[in-house]
Enzyme design. Structure first.
Site, PDB file in Angstrom:
ATOM      1  N   ALA A 124       0.848  -1.187   0.000  1.00 59.11           N
ATOM      2  CA  ALA A 124       0.000   0.000   0.000  1.00 59.11           C
ATOM      3  C   ALA A 124       0.882   1.236   0.000  1.00 59.11           C
ATOM      4  CB  ALA A 124      -0.923  -0.007   1.222  1.00 59.11           C
ATOM      5  N   MET A 125       0.280   2.378  -0.353  1.00 57.21           N
ATOM      6  CA  MET A 125       1.011   3.642  -0.420  1.00 57.21           C
ATOM      7  C   MET A 125       0.136   4.766   0.111  1.00 57.21           C
ATOM      8  SD  MET A 125       3.619   5.421  -1.104  1.00 57.21           S
ATOM      9  CE  MET A 125       3.781   7.200  -1.031  1.00 57.21           C
ATOM     10  N   GLU A 126       0.764   5.650   0.896  1.00 59.15           N
ATOM     11  CA  GLU A 126       0.036   6.643   1.686  1.00 59.15           C
ATOM     12  C   GLU A 126      -0.237   7.961   0.978  1.00 59.15           C
ATOM     13  OE1 GLU A 126       4.493   7.151   2.814  1.00 59.15           O
ATOM     14  OE2 GLU A 126       3.137   5.498   2.310  1.00 59.15           O
ATOM     15  N   GLU A 164      -1.293   3.089   6.822  1.00 60.65           N
ATOM     16  CA  GLU A 164      -1.350   4.142   5.808  1.00 60.65           C
ATOM     17  C   GLU A 164      -2.078   5.391   6.326  1.00 60.65           C
ATOM     18  OE1 GLU A 164       0.543   3.641   3.363  1.00 60.65           O
ATOM     19  OE2 GLU A 164       0.816   1.526   3.828  1.00 60.65           O
TER      20      GLU A 164
END
Length: 894
Positions: free
Chosen positions: A308-310, A344
């Site tokens: 995942a990426m924030e 995240e």
């Protein structure tokens, strides 16, 4: 952004640009407050200019895998220069101009430096200090791996037809693949983004949609609201046939889960969790989430290297750890949905609102987000006993930190390759462990006060670790700076030697020495650092006593007599080596210890034994001291440890001991599985479902006949009913069946993958193909991976699955088919991919092969491969002793 046209003269072309009414940096700080990037912050750029605002318009062609873009950047120039240099990677510039206060465009000549990933915009005469607008028209490529702007193909959940979605992934150095930019974290600016997309597709950005305009040709222009001031790597764009499920959180923020159309109720669990988590972080940080919406966007694919990426206001998470599908989501998967989303969401403050000045301090993002995620997950799900996972995280970090190839938490990062490889277990898990230790030392209230002060001081700006420690000290956190600097700047794992324990007149005396724990015997006996070590020591059942050990050798005297437990609560980042009498006392009183201390002691002593500091019997005695009827979470963790010990007994010579240990493990855990049953009951606790999954996996791994037979029976049920395995244990049963697969089983798995109507399910089947123990099936799995049938990410997962049981075969295959395999993996991840391939190897012949491969790589890219090589040498040195000692323990144990 309201678009208008303004002409731009270039060498041989006139290019139209969209320019908003902002003109010069209306959303940015006043120019007088700006300053060049300080020399103390690393940079690839000349430091003679700084952006304040971007206006970007992008037009993707999803089918052609290309896009065009136009950007206008409000720039402050600080010193006279003949050119402006920005980042750009793989972008073809068709025109560029600089517009000054007089509004007249001056054509610029563009030169690309592919190695440096920069674009130089040269002016015909010197550019004087002042404010300008840099206008650039360009084109780029849409990739098929998760970096820059990329495409993911997946089966439509309603029709099964293959469809395509677009997403972006910019951390660390990949916003430059999407737009010419000052693509470093300290060059914060505001962003206006618009996109021209098919009218029937949803466009996504960091901010809510501000307006839509229908265009000719079945297109529309979607314009998003202006972002807060942020770093370029947090920008996000997505497009596809999506649906959004949303609700208002208690703080009034609109939270939503964006997923492929047809996902329906699969988004509910994540959406409700997001609405729960967000206000809790508002309160903890003392700063309300500053954006009007927060989306978490399900990408129907996967990556070998991140989940995942924030992106600020637009988290992107791969579907398998965001959407809860009752057909495939395991109990561990459900927990991951919650904890990954918490991670995240924590980044929205720690990383997005306040950002590290440079990648040296990436741990400020990742270590803290990991720590906050664990804190939030445990707070809202106390029955999960989530704190036990911190012990596993600590162990994972120490396994890397005890190798000669380790690095400090605050590491030196200068090249693009070093940026991409900075995201490892030391950054995440060691960072998290050090934070937990510090919070415990100063107290949770003081720690939270320091967090709030840090956020208040540095919102919308960039920091280094020292800024955080200063805030903690100002909040009352005594010795924080001293301890934190030692544990984040000094690599390695402290080893606390308890030299002697004695009790006289109702008082216990400990003689302590600190050293460094190392997996390399040659490194032992050398002068080790002296860490200021926060100790929490318990005698018997008394209240633990705190002590800051600042010297190499010290003594402690504590009231009472009884078994001595150092590192009570398991929050200290160090190993503890006890003398034999102290070990005996701890094993005898094991049942009186808290579960966290039981598990922490067992893992610590197993690791000390694996490294040769003590006999394997010590760790195994602790492992045997657990009750098989213990708490479900603890039992699942202990069963997994037994499985890992069983895995040490590889090779023909260890077969008798392996058989005996397998029988012992079955004797311990088969009755517990029998009580649980192969199938869950309605409303049972999630932790029981998870324990069942772990026991099936462990007993399947050791060859428990009933479990293996049941797995095959259930797999064969798919021939008449493709839904027969649906449920939270689907992946578990598949993995046991796949490991023991014959050709008919293997062909069935491949057939099920081809017919799957969900990407997650399809990839579940594909990844299991590679688990077969049978050599011939393993080779066939490798050939199938590069046949062009599986998608790229599934193909690479097949190869890593094969490598779990056949690392040498997988390595040789990858090297023999390098070009085809490279096409499956983004360049930045190839070295880490190779490191994973050899992670379980115990073949001495692999040393030379890995050395030869490492020699083909630049030094900054080779780091993961060198780490894997070092770990292999450690296994080769220690595995014979480990096997022999485990075999002896099995023979002598009752």
């Amino acid at each position: 952004m309201r678009s208008s046209l303004r002409s731009l003269a270039t060498a041989g072309a006139v290019i139209a640009f969209a320019v908003s009414a902002h003109a010069f940096a209306a959303n940015a700080p006043a120019a007088a407050t700006l300053a060049p990037l300080p020399e103390t912050v690393p940079s690839d750029l000349p430091r003679n200019a700084r952006p304040t605002h971007y206006r970007i318009e992008v037009t993707p062609d999803a089918q052609a895998l290309t896009f065009t873009g136009k950007v206008s950047i409000d720039v402050t120039v600080f010193s006279a220069t003949d050119a402006l240099t920005l980042h750009g990677n793989g972008l073809a510039v068709s025109g560029a101009a600089l517009v000054g206060a007089d509004g007249k465009p001056v054509a610029l000549t563009t030169t690309a430096d592919e190695a440096a990933q920069t674009l130089r915009f040269a002016a015909p005469k010197a550019i004087a200090p002042g404010q300008y607008r840099l206008d650039v028209a360009y084109a780029g490529k849409i990739g098929t791996q998760p970096s820059g702007l990329f495409a993911l193909d997946y089966p439509d959940k309603r029709t099964g037809k293959e469809v395509r979605g677009l997403f972006t992934q910019f951390e660390a150095p990949d916003a430059r693949r999407f737009v010419p930019s000052f693509d470093e974290p300290s060059y914060k600016a505001t962003f206006d983004l618009s996109a021209i997309v098919p009218a029937d597709r949803m466009a996504l950005g960091n901010m809510p949609v501000k307006g839509q305009e229908m265009l000719a040709g079945g297109l529309k222009r979607v314009t998003f609201a202006t972002t807060p001031k942020m770093s370029s790597y947090l920008l996000f764009f997505g497009m596809g046939d999506f649906e959004r499920s949303s609700q208002k959180a208690a703080d009034g923020v609109d939270v939503g889960i964006v997923a492929p159309a047809g996902s329906g109720a699969q988004a509910d669990y994540a959406r409700e969790g997001l609405a729960q988590i967000l206000p809790w972080f508002d309160d903890y940080f003392g700063v309300k989430f500053p954006l009007p919406k927060l989306d978490n966007i399900a990408a129907p694919g996967t990556s070998q290297f991140f989940g995942a990426m924030e992106n600020w206001g637009a988290i992107m998470t791969f579907e398998r750890i965001l959407l809860l599908d009752p057909k495939t989501t395991s109990p561990a998967g459900k927990q991951s949905i919650y904890s990954v989303q918490a991670h995240e969401t924590a980044h929205q403050w720690f990383g997005d609102l306040v950002t590290m000045a440079w990648w040296d301090d990436i741990w400020l993002n990742e270590g803290f987000a990991s720590w906050f995620a664990a804190k939030a997950t445990d707070h809202f799900n106390p029955d999960w006993n989530w704190k036990l996972g911190a012990v596993d995280g600590r162990e994972g970090a120490m396994a890397l930190d005890a190798l000669p190839t380790t690095h400090p938490v605050v590491q030196k990062v200068r090249t693009v390759s070093e940026m991409e490889q900075a995201f490892d277990s030391i950054t995440y898990q060691k960072g998290q462990a050090v934070i937990s230790m510090l919070e415990d030392y100063v107290g949770p209230d003081t720690w939270r006060d320091g967090m709030r002060l840090y956020m208040k001081r540095h919102a919308y700006s960039n920091t280094s670790s020292r800024d955080l420690w200063a805030a903690m000290e100002d909040a009352g956190g005594k010795d924080v700076d001293r301890i934190a600097e030692a544990f984040t700047h000094t690599p390695g794992v402290p080893l606390l030697r308890v030299n002697a324990v004695s009790c006289q007149n109702g008082q216990t005396r400990l003689d302590l020495t600190q050293d460094a724990f190392s997996l390399d015997p040659a490194a032992r006996g050398t002068t080790a650092p002296v860490w200021p070590m926060p100790l929490l020591v318990r005698v018997g059942e008394a209240t633990p006593a705190r002590h800051l050990m600042a010297e190499r050798s010290e003594s402690m005297t504590l009231a009472g007599c009884g078994p001595v437990l150092v590192n009570a609560g398991q929050l200290g980042y160090y190993r503890t080596l006890y003398p034999a009498p102290a070990i005996k006392a701890l094993v005898a009183s094991f049942g009186k210890l808290a579960p966290i201390d039981q598990y922490g002691l067992a893992r610590d002593n197993l690791s000390l034994a694996l490294a040769g500091y003590q006999d394997m019997a010590v760790g195994l005695d602790f492992l045997s001291a657990f009750s098989p009827g213990a708490d479900a979470v603890l039992s699942a963790n202990v069963a997994e440890r037994w499985q890992a010990v069983y895995g040490l007994l590889d090779g023909d010579s260890a077969k008798p001991a392996r058989t005996a240990l397998g029988a012992r493990i079955s004797k311990i855990w088969a009755p517990r599985l029998g009580k649980l049953g192969f199938d869950g009951t309605a409303g049972e606790p999630l932790v029981d479902t998870e324990l069942r999954a772990q026991l099936i996996e462990t007993l399947g791994a050791v060859g428990e006949a009933k479990v293996v037979a049941e797995a095959r029976r259930r797999l064969q049920g798919l021939t008449t009913n493709p839904q027969s395995l649906d449920g939270p244990l689907k992946g578990t049963w598949l993995s046991v069946a796949a490991a023991n697969a014959n050709r008919a089983d293997w062909e069935l798995l491949r057939k099920q993958a081809a017919g799957a109507t969900s990407f997650v399910e399809r990839q579940m089947y594909y990844s299991n193909l590679g688990l077969a123990k049978d050599d011939a099936l393993a080779r066939e799995s490798l050939a199938f991976a590069i046949s062009g049938t599986p998608d790229a990410t599934s193909a690479s997962q097949i190869i890593t699955s094969v490598a779990r049981g056949h690392p040498e075969m997988a390595f040789d295959f990858v090297r023999a088919n390098q070009a085809k395999v490279d096409a499956l993996i983004e360049h930045s991840g190839r070295a880490r991919f190779f490191a994973r391939i050899v992670a379980s190897s115990t073949d001495a012949a692999m040393v030379g092969k890995i050395e030869a491969y490492a020699a083909t790589l630049p030094a900054d890219e080779a780091k993961p491969v060198v780490q894997a090589l070092t770990a292999l040498k450690e296994r080769l040195a220690n595995r014979p002793r480990q096997r022999e000692q485990v075999a002896q323990w099995v023979k002598s144990a009752k």
